[in-house]
Design a protein around this motif. Structure first.
Motif, PDB file in Angstrom:
ATOM      1  N   VAL A  36       0.710  -1.210  -0.061  1.00 20.62           N
ATOM      2  CA  VAL A  36      -0.083  -0.089  -0.030  1.00 20.62           C
ATOM      3  C   VAL A  36       0.605   1.217   0.069  1.00 20.62           C
ATOM      4  N   ASP A  37       0.456   2.264  -0.820  1.00 20.55           N
ATOM      5  CA  ASP A  37       1.399   3.462  -0.843  1.00 20.55           C
ATOM      6  C   ASP A  37       1.095   4.168   0.236  1.00 20.55           C
ATOM      7  N   GLU A  38       2.295   4.948   0.893  1.00 23.57           N
ATOM      8  CA  GLU A  38       2.138   5.843   1.903  1.00 23.57           C
ATOM      9  C   GLU A  38       1.085   6.686   1.703  1.00 23.57           C
ATOM     10  N   ARG A  39       0.503   7.529   2.581  1.00 18.88           N
ATOM     11  CA  ARG A  39      -0.561   8.450   2.631  1.00 18.88           C
ATOM     12  C   ARG A  39      -1.595   8.005   1.825  1.00 18.88           C
ATOM     13  N   ALA A  40      -2.192   6.569   1.911  1.00 21.98           N
ATOM     14  CA  ALA A  40      -3.004   6.118   0.951  1.00 21.98           C
ATOM     15  C   ALA A  40      -4.305   6.637   0.835  1.00 21.98           C
ATOM     16  N   MET A  41      -4.774   7.761   1.939  1.00 26.25           N
ATOM     17  CA  MET A  41      -6.027   8.331   1.732  1.00 26.25           C
ATOM     18  C   MET A  41      -5.839   9.509   0.744  1.00 26.25           C
ATOM     19  N   ASP A  42      -4.674   9.977   0.565  1.00 26.60           N
ATOM     20  CA  ASP A  42      -4.405  10.902  -0.310  1.00 26.60           C
ATOM     21  C   ASP A  42      -4.279  10.638  -1.661  1.00 26.60           C
ATOM     22  N   ARG A  43      -5.398  10.536  -2.539  1.00 24.72           N
ATOM     23  CA  ARG A  43      -5.383   9.742  -3.884  1.00 24.72           C
ATOM     24  C   ARG A  43      -5.274  10.643  -5.047  1.00 24.72           C
ATOM     25  N   GLU A  44      -5.586  11.961  -4.706  1.00 21.57           N
ATOM     26  CA  GLU A  44      -5.418  12.596  -6.020  1.00 21.57           C
ATOM     27  C   GLU A  44      -4.105  13.176  -6.093  1.00 21.57           C
ATOM     28  N   ASP A  45      -3.850  13.387  -7.597  1.00 21.63           N
ATOM     29  CA  ASP A  45      -2.335  13.513  -7.792  1.00 21.63           C
ATOM     30  C   ASP A  45      -1.712  14.847  -7.190  1.00 21.63           C
ATOM     31  N   GLN A  46      -2.788  16.013  -7.007  1.00 17.67           N
ATOM     32  CA  GLN A  46      -2.170  17.336  -6.450  1.00 17.67           C
ATOM     33  C   GLN A  46      -2.038  17.007  -4.887  1.00 17.67           C
ATOM     34  N   GLU A  47      -2.923  16.287  -4.212  1.00 18.92           N
ATOM     35  CA  GLU A  47      -2.544  15.805  -2.928  1.00 18.92           C
ATOM     36  C   GLU A  47      -1.182  15.416  -2.630  1.00 18.92           C
ATOM     37  N   ARG A  48      -0.840  14.351  -3.527  1.00 17.01           N
ATOM     38  CA  ARG A  48       0.473  13.913  -3.370  1.00 17.01           C
ATOM     39  C   ARG A  48       1.603  14.725  -3.623  1.00 17.01           C
ATOM     40  N   ARG A 377      -6.322  22.763 -15.993  1.00 11.32           N
ATOM     41  CA  ARG A 377      -5.375  22.761 -17.191  1.00 11.32           C
ATOM     42  C   ARG A 377      -4.847  21.275 -17.367  1.00 11.32           C
ATOM     43  N   ARG A 378      -5.126  20.564 -16.167  1.00  9.15           N
ATOM     44  CA  ARG A 378      -4.723  19.096 -16.230  1.00  9.15           C
ATOM     45  C   ARG A 378      -6.043  18.288 -17.072  1.00  9.15           C
ATOM     46  N   GLU A 379      -6.976  19.010 -17.097  1.00  6.02           N
ATOM     47  CA  GLU A 379      -8.158  18.220 -17.853  1.00  6.02           C
ATOM     48  C   GLU A 379      -8.349  18.895 -19.233  1.00  6.02           C
ATOM     49  N   GLY A 380      -7.382  19.735 -19.530  1.00  5.56           N
ATOM     50  CA  GLY A 380      -6.959  20.140 -20.934  1.00  5.56           C
ATOM     51  C   GLY A 380      -7.940  21.531 -21.305  1.00  5.56           C
ATOM     52  N   PHE A 381      -8.223  22.258 -20.193  1.00  8.30           N
ATOM     53  CA  PHE A 381      -8.860  23.557 -20.523  1.00  8.30           C
ATOM     54  C   PHE A 381      -7.622  24.666 -20.790  1.00  8.30           C
ATOM     55  N   GLU A 382      -7.855  25.467 -21.457  1.00  3.51           N
ATOM     56  CA  GLU A 382      -7.185  26.959 -21.962  1.00  3.51           C
ATOM     57  C   GLU A 382      -8.010  27.799 -21.440  1.00  3.51           C
ATOM     58  N   GLU A 583      -2.277  33.788 -18.309  1.00  4.28           N
ATOM     59  CA  GLU A 583      -2.776  32.714 -19.429  1.00  4.28           C
ATOM     60  C   GLU A 583      -2.409  31.193 -18.847  1.00  4.28           C
ATOM     61  N   VAL A 584      -3.323  30.196 -18.629  1.00  4.51           N
ATOM     62  CA  VAL A 584      -2.814  29.012 -18.302  1.00  4.51           C
ATOM     63  C   VAL A 584      -3.474  27.854 -19.214  1.00  4.51           C
ATOM     64  N   THR A 585      -2.342  27.317 -19.978  1.00  5.23           N
ATOM     65  CA  THR A 585      -2.738  26.129 -20.707  1.00  5.23           C
ATOM     66  C   THR A 585      -2.096  24.831 -20.240  1.00  5.23           C
ATOM     67  N   PRO A 586      -2.632  23.579 -20.936  1.00  6.08           N
ATOM     68  CA  PRO A 586      -2.006  22.457 -20.016  1.00  6.08           C
ATOM     69  C   PRO A 586      -0.496  22.184 -20.187  1.00  6.08           C
ATOM     70  N   LYS A 587       0.280  23.095 -20.876  1.00  6.18           N
ATOM     71  CA  LYS A 587       1.635  23.180 -20.851  1.00  6.18           C
ATOM     72  C   LYS A 587       2.478  24.418 -20.485  1.00  6.18           C
ATOM     73  N   SER A 588       1.815  25.577 -20.400  1.00  7.03           N
ATOM     74  CA  SER A 588       2.437  26.637 -20.318  1.00  7.03           C
ATOM     75  C   SER A 588       1.662  27.616 -19.310  1.00  7.03           C
ATOM     76  N   ILE A 589       2.406  28.791 -18.769  1.00  3.27           N
ATOM     77  CA  ILE A 589       1.768  29.734 -17.714  1.00  3.27           C
ATOM     78  C   ILE A 589       2.250  30.814 -18.413  1.00  3.27           C
ATOM     79  N   ARG A 590       1.668  31.687 -18.636  1.00  5.24           N
ATOM     80  CA  ARG A 590       2.062  33.066 -19.434  1.00  5.24           C
ATOM     81  C   ARG A 590       1.586  34.100 -18.760  1.00  5.24           C
ATOM     82  N   LEU A 591       2.254  35.350 -18.464  1.00  5.85           N
ATOM     83  CA  LEU A 591       1.805  36.620 -17.974  1.00  5.85           C
ATOM     84  C   LEU A 591       1.235  37.445 -19.078  1.00  5.85           C
TER      85      LEU A 591
END
Length: 613
Positions: A36-48, A377-382, A583-591
């Motif tokens: 079992v992974d450590e911190r098993a309750m933190d299942r979301e990518d951003q939580e880890r 942005r991880r879901e593909g939104f710009e 400006e936020v895209t899946p790969k870039s952050i621009r001001l």
């Protein structure tokens, strides 16, 4: 079978999720050889990635003949909306406190909510094996905290355990551990009462339930989790949905009924009053609606949720580079996604704006909004987002403007104390308490307006050379404290479209700090750096060196660039000014500037000056 429902409360990094891991292992939820992974309750990518709990989650373990329903709560104040909801479905709280740090602001925030609704706490002094641990001092601070929060005599008579969540033991004394969490399990069974619906004999009444958590499954659709307040519910039954004001919002048939075992939802055919369950098949129901039998007419009362304090404008990305990296580009997709988020997170409010394809999103703090943007942005939104602004209110009697205020606790080395006090004073913060904390450190407590703290954290880390620790907690509303100085430096703005050239950036280094790399795509109106002076400056980052057919007598100069300043999402949100966007895209952050053309910016500036006059 006996039931106990309990929530675990702790500040960020006080060991809450690690302790839950050990509860799983020692209760037999996991097999001895199960990986079992450590911190098993933190299942979301951003939580880890961030090392924090973002979403409240339910789990369950068996201890003897008793099933313990445990709710793992977020430890950051920005996600307090998650905590407030789940307190309505538990009958006790386990307060986890670091033996070295004592109770922190988030501890105070959540504990206040728990004590106010009459929950009795069990206090666990964790990490007693740390070199700087002081369990007795931590316990004294907990007692003082409870007294300050006006706990009653039963709540002040709380049981105390000491131990180490990482090592997997708890005991009645700091040095009495035997490598087991059995004393903690026994204390929960003994001290936490049975669920209130069971104590009040509501098993034979009509079914009612108040959902407190909502999520979506790609196969089952919307799943609602909550505690059954009365009666029983069975698979396949048709139930009624009542809104907060008692209006019938529809009927639905239960397609799936689950309770929790470890990390999994396990299908069951029936559940009764007091149990925490999850229901599927209710596509029109949402958090705070009452799910009930057809004959019930009165909705259950939902706990009030503290209002959002910060708002931002989310809009469709309209930069010249739009559509190159994401696949969700339209206003309709963005609108649907934001309103779906508001359904599952009651601490977030979404509203339409007069602008086309732009939506006002209000939340608890910068981190909560940054997590939402990163999820999109991880879901593909710009998208492009504005600078965070505080959600102010107007006093209905006096008409004066009131703004959100926060309690700020700062732990710094004594040598940086003066700088921190000076900087926060400039941001309209008031120093409330100064207390030496040993080891050359001092603890400062401020009362500061939320807008004064926007963008301060990175400056705070620079001023304290990375050694300072700052914690914030929403406190309430206070009369408007007047203007606060903004960013002191202007920005370098690209006047051309193309790819940044090393030669041009090298020549611009004298003008300020560069934020883009050679070869990066730039466009007119995009911010490529910070100017060394207060005014904005338009520059040409794609200008290359003139070539001739005359051979140089001397050796050409090598272009050696200073590494650019790379801003994280949170840093960029804090950095931008009112006339700028991120400006936020899946790969870039621009001001960028809100208006890309120079003549449009001048026109808007003249208009703003005229409005001020």
């Amino acid at each position: 079978m006996a039931l106990r429902n309990i929530a675990i409360i702790a500040h960020v990094d006080h060991g809450k999720t690690t302790l839950v891991d050990q509860l799983f292992r020692q209760s037999g939820t996991f097999r001895a050889n199960q990986r079992v992974d450590e911190r098993a309750m933190d299942r979301e990518d951003q939580e880890r990635e961030r090392g924090i709990t973002i979403l409240a989650k339910c789990t369950s373990v068996m201890w003897g003949e008793t099933r313990l329903n445990i709710v793992d709560t977020p430890g950051h104040a920005d996600f307090g909306g998650e905590v407030e909801r789940i307190l309505s479905m538990v009958d006790g709280v386990l307060l986890l406190v670091d033996a070295a740090e004592g109770p922190m602001p988030q501890t105070k925030f959540v504990t206040q909510k728990a004590l106010a609704i009459g929950l009795r706490p069990i206090v666990c002094i964790n990490k007693v094996d740390k070199p700087d641990a002081d369990p007795d001092a931590a316990l004294d601070q907990v007692f003082d905290l409870f007294a300050a929060l006006e706990a009653d005599e039963d709540q002040l008579d709380f049981p105390v355990l000491y131990g180490s969540g990482r090592e997997g033991w708890m005991a009645d004394a700091p040095d009495a551990g035997d490598g087991s969490l059995a004393p903690l399990f026994d204390k929960i069974v003994e001290h936490v009462p049975a669920p209130r619906p069971q104590r009040e004999n509501k098993l034979d009444e009509p079914f009612t339930m108040l959902p407190t958590l909502q999520e979506r499954d790609q196969f089952l659709g919307r799943i609602l989790t909550g505690r059954i307040e009365s009666g029983r519910v069975r698979m396949g039954e048709t139930i009624k949905i009542l809104s907060l004001n008692g209006v019938k919002a529809g009927e639905a048939r239960i397609t799936k009924l689950f309770h929790y075992e470890g990390l999994a939802r396990v299908p069951v055919n029936e559940a009764g009053a007091g149990d925490i369950i999850a229901l599927a098949g209710l596509e029109t129901a949402t958090v705070s609606d009452t799910l009930c039998a057809p004959e019930v007419e009165q909705p259950l009362e939902a706990l009030p949720i503290d209002p959002p304090t910060l708002s931002m404008t989310f809009r469709v990305n309209d930069s010249p580079l739009a559509g190159r990296e994401g696949d969700k580009l339209t206003g309709r997709l963005l609108r649907d996604r934001l309103f779906r988020q508001a359904e599952t997170d009651v601490a977030i409010h979404v509203a339409e704006t007069p602008e086309r394809d732009a939506y006002q999103v209000a939340g608890r703090g910068e981190l909560q909004l940054a997590v939402l943007i990163e999820t999109l942005r991880r879901e593909g939104f710009e998208l492009s987002v504005s600078r965070p602004r505080t959600v102010n209110k107007k006093d209905p009697e006096t008409g004066e403007i009131r703004e959100p205020i926060e309690d700020v606790q700062v732990d710094v080395d004594e040598e940086h104390q003066g700088t921190v006090v000076e900087k926060l004073s400039q941001r309209k913060a008031e120093l409330v308490e100064v207390k030496p904390s040993g080891g050359g450190k001092v603890r400062l407590v401020f009362s500061a307006p939320s807008r004064g703290l926007i963008g301060y954290h990175s400056e705070f880390l620079t001023d304290t050379r990375g050694t300072g620790i700052m914690h914030r907690r929403y406190s309430g509303y206070t009369p408007y404290k007047g203007p606060i100085p903004g960013r002191r430096n202007g920005v370098l703005i690209s006047m051309e479209n193309g790819k940044a050239v090393a030669y041009a950036l090298w020549n611009l280094e004298d003008r300020g700090v560069i934020m883009v790399e050679p070869g990066s795509e730039v466009y007119e109106g995009m911010i490529i750096g910070e100017h060394s002076r207060p005014n904005d400056l338009e520059v040409n980052p794609i200008k290359s060196k003139k070539l001739t057919n005359i051979r140089a007598a001397g050796k050409d100069e090598n272009v050696q660039l200073t590494p650019p300043r790379v801003l994280s999402l949170e840093d960029a949100l804090a950095y931008i000014d009112d006339d700028e966007l991120l400006e936020v895209t899946p790969k870039s952050i621009r001001l960028r500037k809100r208006f890309l053309k120079a003549h449009e910016r001048k026109k808007e500036s003249r208009k703003a000056e005229a409005d001020m006059l």
